[in-house]
Design an enzyme around this catalytic site. Structure first.
Site, PDB file in Angstrom:
ATOM      1  N   SER A  71       0.660  -1.181  -0.017  1.00 15.43           N
ATOM      2  CA  SER A  71      -0.004   0.108  -0.016  1.00 15.43           C
ATOM      3  C   SER A  71       0.826   1.222   0.014  1.00 15.43           C
ATOM      4  CB  SER A  71      -0.943   0.001   1.120  1.00 15.43           C
ATOM      5  OG  SER A  71      -1.907  -1.023   1.070  1.00 15.43           O
ATOM      6  N   THR A  73       4.219   1.536   1.426  1.00 15.30           N
ATOM      7  CA  THR A  73       5.277   1.622   2.547  1.00 15.30           C
ATOM      8  C   THR A  73       6.509   2.120   2.361  1.00 15.30           C
ATOM      9  OG1 THR A  73       4.191  -0.573   3.364  1.00 15.30           O
ATOM     10  CG2 THR A  73       5.967   0.348   4.582  1.00 15.30           C
ATOM     11  N   THR A  74       7.206   1.497   1.193  1.00 14.03           N
ATOM     12  CA  THR A  74       8.572   1.979   0.749  1.00 14.03           C
ATOM     13  C   THR A  74       8.651   3.376   0.344  1.00 14.03           C
ATOM     14  OG1 THR A  74       9.247  -0.154   0.149  1.00 14.03           O
ATOM     15  CG2 THR A  74      10.124   1.554  -0.803  1.00 14.03           C
ATOM     16  N   TRP A  75       7.720   3.939  -0.283  1.00 21.59           N
ATOM     17  CA  TRP A  75       7.602   5.241  -0.664  1.00 21.59           C
ATOM     18  C   TRP A  75       7.190   6.247   0.434  1.00 21.59           C
ATOM     19  CZ3 TRP A  75       2.864   7.322  -4.048  1.00 21.59           C
ATOM     20  CH2 TRP A  75       3.171   8.337  -4.506  1.00 21.59           C
ATOM     21  N   HIS A 125       2.685  -3.645   9.439  1.00 22.92           N
ATOM     22  CA  HIS A 125       1.660  -4.211   8.901  1.00 22.92           C
ATOM     23  C   HIS A 125       0.330  -4.671   9.820  1.00 22.92           C
ATOM     24  CE1 HIS A 125       3.153  -3.391   4.891  1.00 22.92           C
ATOM     25  NE2 HIS A 125       3.925  -4.620   4.818  1.00 22.92           N
ATOM     26  N   TYR A 210      -2.325   6.620  -0.995  1.00 25.34           N
ATOM     27  CA  TYR A 210      -1.329   6.500  -2.072  1.00 25.34           C
ATOM     28  C   TYR A 210      -1.760   7.408  -3.105  1.00 25.34           C
ATOM     29  CZ  TYR A 210       1.780   3.766  -5.088  1.00 25.34           C
ATOM     30  OH  TYR A 210       2.710   3.379  -6.151  1.00 25.34           O
ATOM     31  N   THR A 245      10.480  10.289  -5.678  1.00 28.15           N
ATOM     32  CA  THR A 245       9.866   9.727  -7.228  1.00 28.15           C
ATOM     33  C   THR A 245      10.438   8.365  -7.234  1.00 28.15           C
ATOM     34  OG1 THR A 245      11.837  10.146  -8.544  1.00 28.15           O
ATOM     35  CG2 THR A 245      10.150  12.011  -8.126  1.00 28.15           C
ATOM     36  N   SER A 247      11.230   6.617  -9.853  1.00 26.71           N
ATOM     37  CA  SER A 247      12.339   6.415 -10.692  1.00 26.71           C
ATOM     38  C   SER A 247      13.678   6.662  -9.757  1.00 26.71           C
ATOM     39  CB  SER A 247      12.726   7.408 -11.797  1.00 26.71           C
ATOM     40  OG  SER A 247      12.663   8.731 -11.387  1.00 26.71           O
ATOM     41  N   LYS A 275       5.978  -1.241 -10.977  1.00 23.02           N
ATOM     42  CA  LYS A 275       5.255  -0.137 -11.901  1.00 23.02           C
ATOM     43  C   LYS A 275       5.341   1.217 -11.235  1.00 23.02           C
ATOM     44  CE  LYS A 275       2.619  -1.516 -15.145  1.00 23.02           C
ATOM     45  NZ  LYS A 275       1.384  -1.960 -15.720  1.00 23.02           N
TER      46      LYS A 275
END
Length: 365
Positions: A71, A73-75, A125, A210, A245, A247, A275
């Site tokens: 959902s 998390t990394t971001w 989580h 998100y 971002t 990328s 993606k």
């Protein structure tokens, strides 16, 4: 304001990485239950989850990032790490993401790591009913990130194909049925988000999605800064946005999980940061799958507030200027599946700046 200090204890994370490598060789791809919630064997245990639930080691300046798997998390970890360092990317470029924001519930979890400097950034989580009890009587802060559950299904399906600790997802139809019944890791998405939204309105709880980050990353970062009490100047704010971002994260070996052994995360079978888009479910769900999902969603979410993904399910947010360069060749939950997708109108997904997922076990999820 100073952020967390980098590596505190010589050799601690070397030992940790050795433990991870050994554990990853023994992952059976099976689940056990803790208070009714499924967890993958190997990265979690009854003892590790009980420690996370019952520890008294909560500080008032702790920051918890809570998500259902896949959902964002990394971001969110990347964003908050950059905020804590006032936009300086040196921390995110030199320290693995699971070390910067260790997981609460893994067998080598945040609460078992000694002498961590404040403020601590931790990830989880866990559903609210088994989350750290001491949090609820503290001033520690939770940022809960939600995501369109249809996109969660697609992302979790692909992740399950490369993650050694997870069961094989089976056919797309079977996986969707399991997801809707809550028979996947960490249980029901519906119960998870409804449980945590009971915290909405409290001063130490922020709910963000998100989709909101995808639509307005800078505005969302400013909102997070305000919640954390860490306002940033124009230059620092721009740096946070630029370095979070999709990328940028995909190119950062400290954030893309390529440091993990193939037995834990097999990048030969697919990328962890796959993606980074919103609306990708439209390229994968058949009409029958979409209708089945919508029936379950309406039933489970009756009486809940409207989310960004509810406003117009056929419309996506504005495109990100840095989309993932890798097209998906065949529209289905799994390439070459026997389930053929019937045409859907307006089915082009819009790229998003980052896709999260997830791991003090470097448990990516």
């Amino acid at each position: 304001m100073d952020g967390p200090a980098e590596p505190q204890i010589p050799g601690l994370w070397d030992t940790y990485e050795d433990d991870i490598s050994e554990i990853s060789q023994k992952l059976p791809g099976e689940y056990f239950r803790y208070k009714g919630v499924p967890f993958p064997v190997g990265l979690y245990s009854l003892e590790s989850i009980s420690l996370a639930e019952n520890t008294q080691d909560v500080r008032d300046d702790d920051i918890f990032i809570i998500t259902y798997p896949k959902s964002g998390t990394t971001w969110m970890i990347e964003i908050i790490c950059l905020i804590l360092k006032e936009g300086d990317p040196s921390w995110i470029r030199s320290v693995p993401i699971w070390e910067r924001a260790p997981w609460c519930e893994t067998i080598v979890g945040a609460f078992s790591l000694p002498d961590q400097y404040s403020p601590r950034l931790m990830s989880s989580h866990l559903p609210i009913q088994i989350f750290t009890k001491a949090f609820f009587s503290s001033k520690a802060k939770v940022i809960y990130m939600g995501r369109n559950p249809r996109d969660v299904v697609v992302s979790l399906y692909h992740y399950s194909k490369i993650a050694g600790q997870l069961k094989d997802p089976g056919t797309p139809d079977q996986f969707l049925r399991d997801f809707l019944k809550g028979e996947v890791q960490f249980g029901s998405w519906f119960d998870h988000i409804k449980g945590w939204l009971r915290m909405k309105g409290k001063d130490n709880f922020l709910f963000i999605t998100y989709e909101e980050l995808q639509q307005d990353l800078q505005g969302s970062v400013e909102r997070i800064c305000g919640f954390l009490g860490r306002p940033l100047g124009k230059e620092a704010l721009g740096s946070v946005v630029a370095h979070s971002t999709f990328s940028a994260m995909k190119a950062n070996t400290m954030s893309n999980y390529t440091l993990l052994p193939p037995s834990l995360l097999d990048h030969r079978r697919g990328a962890f940061l796959r993606k980074g888009v919103c609306g990708d479910w439209k390229n994968h769900f058949t009409v029958a799958q979409s209708e089945a999902f919508d029936r379950a969603y309406r039933k489970q979410m009756r009486g809940m507030p409207t989310f960004p993904w509810d406003e117009d399910p056929e419309e996506d947010g504005s495109p990100d200027p840095e989309p993932s360069p890798e097209p998906e060749p065949k529209p289905s939950l799994e390439p070459n599946t026997s389930l053929e997708r019937e045409p859907r109108p307006n089915s082009s997904p819009s790229p998003s700046p980052g896709q999260a997922s997830e791991t003090p076990h470097p448990r990516p999820s």
